[in-house]
Design an enzyme around this catalytic site. Structure first.
Site, PDB file in Angstrom:
ATOM      1  N   THR A  27      17.619 -26.789  -8.867  1.00 19.22           N
ATOM      2  CA  THR A  27      16.533 -27.603  -8.323  1.00 19.22           C
ATOM      3  C   THR A  27      15.656 -28.105  -9.466  1.00 19.22           C
ATOM      4  OG1 THR A  27      16.505 -26.323  -6.279  1.00 19.22           O
ATOM      5  CG2 THR A  27      14.534 -27.600  -6.794  1.00 19.22           C
ATOM      6  N   HIS A 177      25.970 -24.571  -0.033  1.00 18.61           N
ATOM      7  CA  HIS A 177      25.027 -23.596  -0.596  1.00 18.61           C
ATOM      8  C   HIS A 177      24.798 -22.486   0.428  1.00 18.61           C
ATOM      9  CE1 HIS A 177      22.159 -21.792  -3.083  1.00 18.61           C
ATOM     10  NE2 HIS A 177      21.246 -22.747  -3.198  1.00 18.61           N
ATOM     11  N   ASN A 180      21.342 -17.399  -2.060  1.00 19.27           N
ATOM     12  CA  ASN A 180      19.928 -17.376  -2.462  1.00 19.27           C
ATOM     13  C   ASN A 180      18.933 -17.351  -1.306  1.00 19.27           C
ATOM     14  OD1 ASN A 180      21.249 -17.586  -4.856  1.00 19.27           O
ATOM     15  ND2 ASN A 180      20.212 -19.426  -5.578  1.00 19.27           N
ATOM     16  N   TYR A 182      18.972 -18.776   1.597  1.00 14.41           N
ATOM     17  CA  TYR A 182      18.805 -19.970   2.427  1.00 14.41           C
ATOM     18  C   TYR A 182      19.534 -19.810   3.757  1.00 14.41           C
ATOM     19  CZ  TYR A 182      16.786 -21.670  -1.895  1.00 14.41           C
ATOM     20  OH  TYR A 182      16.004 -21.781  -3.010  1.00 14.41           O
ATOM     21  N   ASN A 235      18.919  -9.138  -3.681  1.00 11.99           N
ATOM     22  CA  ASN A 235      18.081  -8.102  -3.077  1.00 11.99           C
ATOM     23  C   ASN A 235      16.650  -8.231  -3.574  1.00 11.99           C
ATOM     24  OD1 ASN A 235      18.025  -5.428  -1.507  1.00 11.99           O
ATOM     25  ND2 ASN A 235      17.037  -4.855  -3.425  1.00 11.99           N
TER      26      ASN A 235
END
Length: 365
Positions: A27, A177, A180, A182, A235
């Site tokens: 990003t 994706h 992470n 999302y 985590n």
């Protein structure tokens, strides 16, 4: 050509890469225009400068307005956005590069400010207790709306349409994706999925949404042009906590993906120290390589030596580099000649404009 493993060509299925150095998706928040459009002068120049990579994977690009969770991220769901990406892919192809677009939906890692006051969507109505980067700065996340079956079907269609748009825009492939913290990972992890319908409970149910999206995409783009990304030992970040079913869930997914003919599976090593975390896997590539017969890409924390070693040892086929590509547009050339790497400026990772984006010089400059 150097005899480094990283610099050897790689050919399998749809992938015909001049080296094994991949530019990881990052990003950068440079689409600061009303339409969230990638432009030739910024994104086109940026990715074109880095076309010596074996493969470029773009920053996450939202599949719908509902998918947004960060400021100034480009989309791939409007005609204007598709036209903008066409210029970017042309820049990369003109320099003999390959480029995939990463498709994302951030789910609950968002804020009502992005959605005209409406709640973000997620697997369940559980606040990740994280931060969302809004136009007014970082704000605390909120309790999202649990997705209805209709919401899920609409989102599957959004990903399918985004994949079709990626083909029109000239991309060599797409990456889902699923990482992470999302939306997909919110369905995959028990800490964020408390559903009691067909999308929650068992491992098969928790993975259903992901496989529905993957199967829908196959109608508009060949399987061998689809990559997927996972972060199994995530985590304590992005609202995700590992439990006893986390790694078995990812093992189930990776094994099942052998039934597909994908471009690659892209895995991340742990972002934090998980050596004392129950149920976590500390060495992702070593753990998952025996489970997957296709192309395996690994990332997170690799330097030149570690990248060569993980390929030499057979634990991965490709290595994705993130921050080193920010400040070294000629990263492959630097690896080839064993040159020092330029340092990146973290203060400009997410700021608008060319500074800290397209102004890092190559060694030759």
């Amino acid at each position: 050509m150097s005899n480094q493993y990283l610099l050897q060509p790689y050919k399998k299925n749809n992938l015909n890469l001049k080296n094994r150095v991949v530019m990881a998706p990052m990003t950068r928040s440079r689409a600061n225009n009303e339409g969230k459009v990638a432009t030739d002068g910024l994104q086109g120049l940026y990715y074109g400068q880095r076309a010596s990579a074996g493969l470029i994977i773009t920053e996450g690009s939202q599949v719908s307005e509902q998918a947004v969770g960060y400021i100034n991220t480009p989309g791939i769901h409007t005609d204007a956005q598709v036209e903008g990406w066409k210029k970017v892919t042309q820049r990369v192809h003109d320099k003999d590069g390959k480029i995939f677009i990463q498709l994302w939906h951030v789910g609950r890692i968002s804020h009502p400010d992005f959605h005209n006051g409406a709640l973000p969507l997620s697997a369940s109505a559980m606040n990740p207790n994280a931060k969302s980067f809004t136009p007014e700065g970082f704000k605390d996340t909120v309790t999202p709306k649990e997705m209805t079956i209709e919401d899920i079907k609409n989102t599957v269609n959004d990903f399918k349409n985004a994949a079709a748009n990626a083909v029109v825009a000239g991309f060599d492939g797409i990456e889902i994706h699923s990482s992470n913290g999302y939306l997909f990972q919110q369905f995959l992890n028990g800490c964020s999925n408390k559903r009691t319908d067909d999308y929650g409970g068992s491992i098969e149910n928790k993975t259903r949404f992901f496989f529905e999206v993957l199967d829908a995409m196959k109608d508009v783009i060949p399987q061998e042009k689809i990559g997927v990304r996972f972060n199994p030992s995530l985590n304590g970040l992005f609202g995700i906590t590992i439990d006893e079913e986390t790694i078995p869930t990812f093992e189930y997914i990776i094994k099942r993906l052998n039934d597909y003919n994908l471009a690659y599976v892209h895995l991340s090593e742990p972002f934090t120290d998980v050596s004392e975390v129950p149920f976590a896997v500390t060495e992702i590539a070593k753990h998952f390589r025996p489970l997957y017969k296709g192309t395996l890409m690994i990332n997170s924390g690799f330097d030149q030596d570690k990248g060569n070693k993980v390929i030499q040892e057979g634990y991965a086929d490709l290595v994705a580099y993130g921050k080193p590509f920010i400040s070294n547009p000629d990263l492959v050339e630097r690896f080839k000649h064993n040159l020092d790497l330029a340092a990146w400026d973290q203060e400009t990772f997410y700021t608008p404009g060319a500074k800290g984006y397209t102004d890092y010089p190559k060694v030759s400059e």
